[in-house]
Design a protein around this motif. Structure first.
Motif, mmCIF file in Angstrom:
data_model
loop_
_atom_site.group_PDB
_atom_site.id
_atom_site.type_symbol
_atom_site.label_atom_id
_atom_site.label_comp_id
_atom_site.label_asym_id
_atom_site.label_seq_id
_atom_site.Cartn_x
_atom_site.Cartn_y
_atom_site.Cartn_z
ATOM 1 N N SER A 114 0.815 -1.213 0.000
ATOM 2 C CA SER A 114 0.000 0.000 0.000
ATOM 3 C C SER A 114 0.848 1.263 0.000
ATOM 4 C CB SER A 114 -0.913 0.012 1.235
ATOM 5 O OG SER A 114 -0.145 0.010 2.429
ATOM 6 N N THR A 115 2.143 1.129 -0.218
ATOM 7 C CA THR A 115 3.077 2.242 -0.009
ATOM 8 C C THR A 115 3.470 2.980 -1.289
ATOM 9 O OG1 THR A 115 4.914 0.664 -0.118
ATOM 10 C CG2 THR A 115 4.036 1.201 2.066
ATOM 11 N N LEU A 116 2.914 2.598 -2.428
ATOM 12 C CA LEU A 116 3.203 3.335 -3.659
ATOM 13 C C LEU A 116 2.266 4.541 -3.700
ATOM 14 C CD1 LEU A 116 3.671 0.333 -6.106
ATOM 15 C CD2 LEU A 116 5.442 1.783 -5.078
ATOM 16 N N LEU A 117 2.640 5.561 -2.937
ATOM 17 C CA LEU A 117 1.731 6.644 -2.581
ATOM 18 C C LEU A 117 2.290 8.009 -2.971
ATOM 19 C CD1 LEU A 117 -0.702 7.794 -0.867
ATOM 20 C CD2 LEU A 117 0.830 7.678 1.099
ATOM 21 N N VAL A 118 1.425 8.824 -3.576
ATOM 22 C CA VAL A 118 1.718 10.234 -3.831
ATOM 23 C C VAL A 118 0.770 11.045 -2.963
ATOM 24 C CG1 VAL A 118 1.749 12.105 -5.518
ATOM 25 C CG2 VAL A 118 2.430 9.790 -6.212
ATOM 26 N N GLN A 119 1.312 11.862 -2.058
ATOM 27 C CA GLN A 119 0.487 12.707 -1.203
ATOM 28 C C GLN A 119 0.275 14.052 -1.876
ATOM 29 O OE1 GLN A 119 -1.160 12.125 1.884
ATOM 30 N NE2 GLN A 119 -2.054 14.026 1.107
ATOM 31 N N GLY A 120 -0.968 14.322 -2.218
ATOM 32 C CA GLY A 120 -1.270 15.545 -2.931
ATOM 33 C C GLY A 120 -1.310 16.765 -2.034
ATOM 34 N N THR A 121 -0.616 17.825 -2.450
ATOM 35 C CA THR A 121 -0.648 19.121 -1.788
ATOM 36 C C THR A 121 -0.562 20.189 -2.870
ATOM 37 O OG1 THR A 121 1.752 19.436 -1.578
ATOM 38 C CG2 THR A 121 0.664 18.147 0.152
ATOM 39 N N SER A 122 -0.691 21.451 -2.471
ATOM 40 C CA SER A 122 -0.558 22.537 -3.442
ATOM 41 C C SER A 122 0.854 22.624 -4.003
ATOM 42 C CB SER A 122 -0.944 23.870 -2.788
ATOM 43 O OG SER A 122 -0.097 24.136 -1.679
ATOM 44 N N GLY A 123 1.813 21.991 -3.329
ATOM 45 C CA GLY A 123 3.199 22.032 -3.789
ATOM 46 C C GLY A 123 3.675 20.754 -4.448
ATOM 47 N N THR A 124 2.783 19.810 -4.700
ATOM 48 C CA THR A 124 3.187 18.546 -5.338
ATOM 49 C C THR A 124 3.689 18.818 -6.757
ATOM 50 O OG1 THR A 124 1.575 17.268 -4.073
ATOM 51 C CG2 THR A 124 2.423 16.262 -6.089
ATOM 52 N N PRO A 125 4.930 18.432 -7.072
ATOM 53 C CA PRO A 125 5.468 18.690 -8.413
ATOM 54 C C PRO A 125 5.108 17.561 -9.372
ATOM 55 C CG PRO A 125 7.177 17.750 -7.049
ATOM 56 C CD PRO A 125 5.955 17.867 -6.172
ATOM 57 N N GLU A 126 5.283 17.820 -10.638
ATOM 58 C CA GLU A 126 5.003 16.807 -11.656
ATOM 59 C C GLU A 126 5.903 15.588 -11.479
ATOM 60 O OE1 GLU A 126 5.500 16.714 -16.434
ATOM 61 O OE2 GLU A 126 4.116 18.237 -15.663
ATOM 62 N N GLU A 127 7.124 15.803 -10.955
ATOM 63 C CA GLU A 127 8.048 14.676 -10.749
ATOM 64 C C GLU A 127 7.472 13.630 -9.801
ATOM 65 O OE1 GLU A 127 8.788 17.814 -10.617
ATOM 66 O OE2 GLU A 127 10.367 18.169 -12.117
ATOM 67 N N ALA A 128 6.606 14.037 -8.886
ATOM 68 C CA ALA A 128 6.017 13.092 -7.941
ATOM 69 C C ALA A 128 5.109 12.095 -8.638
ATOM 70 C CB ALA A 128 5.232 13.843 -6.863
ATOM 71 N N ILE A 129 4.584 12.481 -9.800
ATOM 72 C CA ILE A 129 3.707 11.590 -10.557
ATOM 73 C C ILE A 129 4.460 10.914 -11.686
ATOM 74 C CG2 ILE A 129 1.719 11.588 -12.137
ATOM 75 C CD1 ILE A 129 0.445 13.692 -10.328
ATOM 76 N N ARG A 130 5.401 11.601 -12.319
ATOM 77 C CA ARG A 130 6.135 11.028 -13.454
ATOM 78 C C ARG A 130 7.460 10.412 -12.994
ATOM 79 N NH1 ARG A 130 5.133 12.487 -18.531
ATOM 80 N NH2 ARG A 130 7.305 13.045 -18.977
ATOM 81 N N TYR A 131 8.477 11.204 -12.890
ATOM 82 C CA TYR A 131 9.792 10.726 -12.456
ATOM 83 C C TYR A 131 10.669 11.943 -12.191
ATOM 84 C CZ TYR A 131 10.674 11.735 -17.370
ATOM 85 O OH TYR A 131 10.736 12.360 -18.589
ATOM 86 N N GLY A 132 11.744 11.721 -11.452
ATOM 87 C CA GLY A 132 12.712 12.785 -11.199
ATOM 88 C C GLY A 132 14.109 12.300 -11.526
ATOM 89 N N TRP A 133 15.094 13.043 -11.049
ATOM 90 C CA TRP A 133 16.483 12.689 -11.346
ATOM 91 C C TRP A 133 17.340 12.800 -10.092
ATOM 92 C CZ3 TRP A 133 17.396 10.707 -16.050
ATOM 93 C CH2 TRP A 133 16.483 11.001 -17.064
ATOM 94 N N ASN A 134 18.311 11.900 -10.017
ATOM 95 C CA ASN A 134 19.381 12.020 -9.037
ATOM 96 C C ASN A 134 20.381 13.010 -9.640
ATOM 97 O OD1 ASN A 134 21.911 11.676 -7.744
ATOM 98 N ND2 ASN A 134 21.330 9.622 -7.067
ATOM 99 N N TYR A 135 20.361 14.246 -9.152
ATOM 100 C CA TYR A 135 21.109 15.301 -9.841
ATOM 101 C C TYR A 135 22.615 15.120 -9.768
ATOM 102 C CZ TYR A 135 16.734 17.648 -10.717
ATOM 103 O OH TYR A 135 15.480 17.936 -11.173
ATOM 104 N N ALA A 136 23.097 14.476 -8.725
ATOM 105 C CA ALA A 136 24.542 14.214 -8.673
ATOM 106 C C ALA A 136 24.947 13.298 -9.827
ATOM 107 C CB ALA A 136 24.910 13.590 -7.332
ATOM 108 N N ARG A 137 24.159 12.243 -10.040
ATOM 109 C CA ARG A 137 24.462 11.326 -11.143
ATOM 110 C C ARG A 137 24.147 11.960 -12.489
ATOM 111 N NH1 ARG A 137 22.892 5.133 -9.836
ATOM 112 N NH2 ARG A 137 24.099 4.962 -11.763
ATOM 113 N N LEU A 138 23.113 12.786 -12.518
ATOM 114 C CA LEU A 138 22.758 13.439 -13.783
ATOM 115 C C LEU A 138 23.894 14.341 -14.254
ATOM 116 C CD1 LEU A 138 20.416 13.855 -15.832
ATOM 117 C CD2 LEU A 138 19.704 15.808 -14.444
#
Length: 371
Positions: A114-138
């Motif tokens: 049950s832990t594949l969870l996105v908590q919605g708030t006014s500050g939820t970014p698109e990355e929370a729904i799609r994907y993000g990046w590990n910027y050090a590796r990027l």
């Protein structure tokens, strides 16, 4: 897509709030062992067994499945049937109608997680729904699969599980719309890598929304069409609500290791009666019309009031839940607007509570904390 990380696990008994799949693991195992009905792809249980897990029952071998939701069976059947199709599920209702609770238990029963969870708030970014990046590796590697950080939704797509999005209408509209392609095409493009993630069979999504948030970030018509909506009502009867509160209070008391107190049925019923009368704007017998406060006075708040009262009674009282232990909690739930709600509460105390002879202790306790 990313390196796996081993996270130390803690025994459920030592956790303050175990996930549903941890707390009810034995029930889920018993259901799976005796479940001979057809299961949709990647589901741990059949739709029939999922509904039995939610509503409770007794299995052929005598195993008792505790009810997780008290309400119309048909609502749960519609919710579960929806998740067996290509339509996502939107659980809608006022605060405290067990939307998050039902969402968690549906995910636990279907996917075992049950832990594949996105908590919605006014500050939820698109990355929370799609994907993000590990910027050090990027920065060191450029856009690679190893630098990509999948969202819970992407992980659910890859593994054929249920993803959850809480408070969908609190998420900005442009971020909400990131779900449209995911729900319609069952794909998630990653243009930086020139690939797309296609959903494995079994993937679906459960979203919850508070219908008092309408107008905050309403769903677009394109996104709304991707959902089948199930409206969760407040408990239909006082008996149902009392049963829900009593059960959850017992579970929370055990989880928090509160000292055992004698049966608190009388005070639980009184809290529920107060909440129901103020919510509906009329007394139980229908004889007196009442003003309703600005808050929702939900079942969840009733559970909180009684649990807090038990803690007061156990640690600062004589171990018996009394009117004085719940009075302050009720006051805090009712009076959200310190001006208008205080008027509503005072009128209720004088017109209703004071006139009930058997509630004299409650009237005194409320008057003491109200001032």
């Amino acid at each position: 897509m990313t390196d796996s990380v081993t996270v130390p696990t803690t025994e459920p008994a030592k956790l303050m709030r175990p996930h549903a799949e941890q707390e009810y693991a034995l029930e889920l195992e018993a259901l799976a062992a005796q479940d001979t009905r057809p299961r949709p792809p990647s589901w741990n249980l059949s739709p029939w067994a999922v509904v039995t897990y939610l509503l409770g029952g007794t299995l052929d071998d005598g195993t008792v499945i505790s009810p997780k939701y008290v309400g119309p069976r048909r609502l749960m059947e519609v919710a579960v049937a929806t998740l067996a199709t290509d339509r996502a599920l939107l659980l809608l209702g006022v605060p405290g109608t067990a939307k998050t609770w039902v969402s968690e238990h549906l995910s636990a029963a279907i996917s075992g997680a049950s832990t594949l969870l996105v908590q919605g708030t006014s500050g939820t970014p698109e990355e929370a729904i799609r994907y993000g990046w590990n910027y050090a590796r990027l920065l060191s590697e450029g856009p690679t699969a190893g630098a990509l950080v999948p969202s819970p939704v992407m992980t659910a797509m890859e593994t054929g599980k249920i993803a959850r999005v809480e408070e969908l209408t609190r998420i900005p509209a442009d971020v909400q719309d990131a779900l449209i392609t995911i729900l319609s095409e069952k794909t998630l493009p990653v243009p930086e890598l020139g690939i797309e993630v296609q959903a494995a069979k079994g993937f679906n999504l459960i979203a919850t929304a508070n219908d008092r948030d309408r107008g905050v970030n309403d769903l677009s018509s394109a996104l709304r069409r991707r959902f089948n909506t199930v409206v969760l009502p407040l408990p239909a009867s006082e008996e149902d609500e009392v049963a829900i509160v009593a059960r959850r209070v017992e579970q929370l008391g055990a989880a928090l290791e509160l000292p055992t107190t004698p049966a608190a049925a009388e005070e639980i019923r009184r809290v529920v009666t107060v909440f129901r009368e103020l919510r509906s704007g009329t007394t139980t017998d229908g004889r007196t019309k009442l003003k309703s406060p600005s808050g929702t006075l939900s079942t969840a708040e009733a559970i909180s009031v009684v649990t807090n009262g038990l803690a007061l009674s156990a640690h600062f009282g004589d171990g018996v839940l009394r009117a004085s232990d719940v009075a302050a909690g009720i006051l805090g739930s009712v009076i959200k607007d310190p001006v208008a709600d205080k008027v509503v509460w005072n009128e209720y105390l004088e017109a209703v509570v004071r006139e009930r002879g058997e509630w004299s202790d409650f009237y005194r306790a409320c008057r003491e904390v109200t001032g």
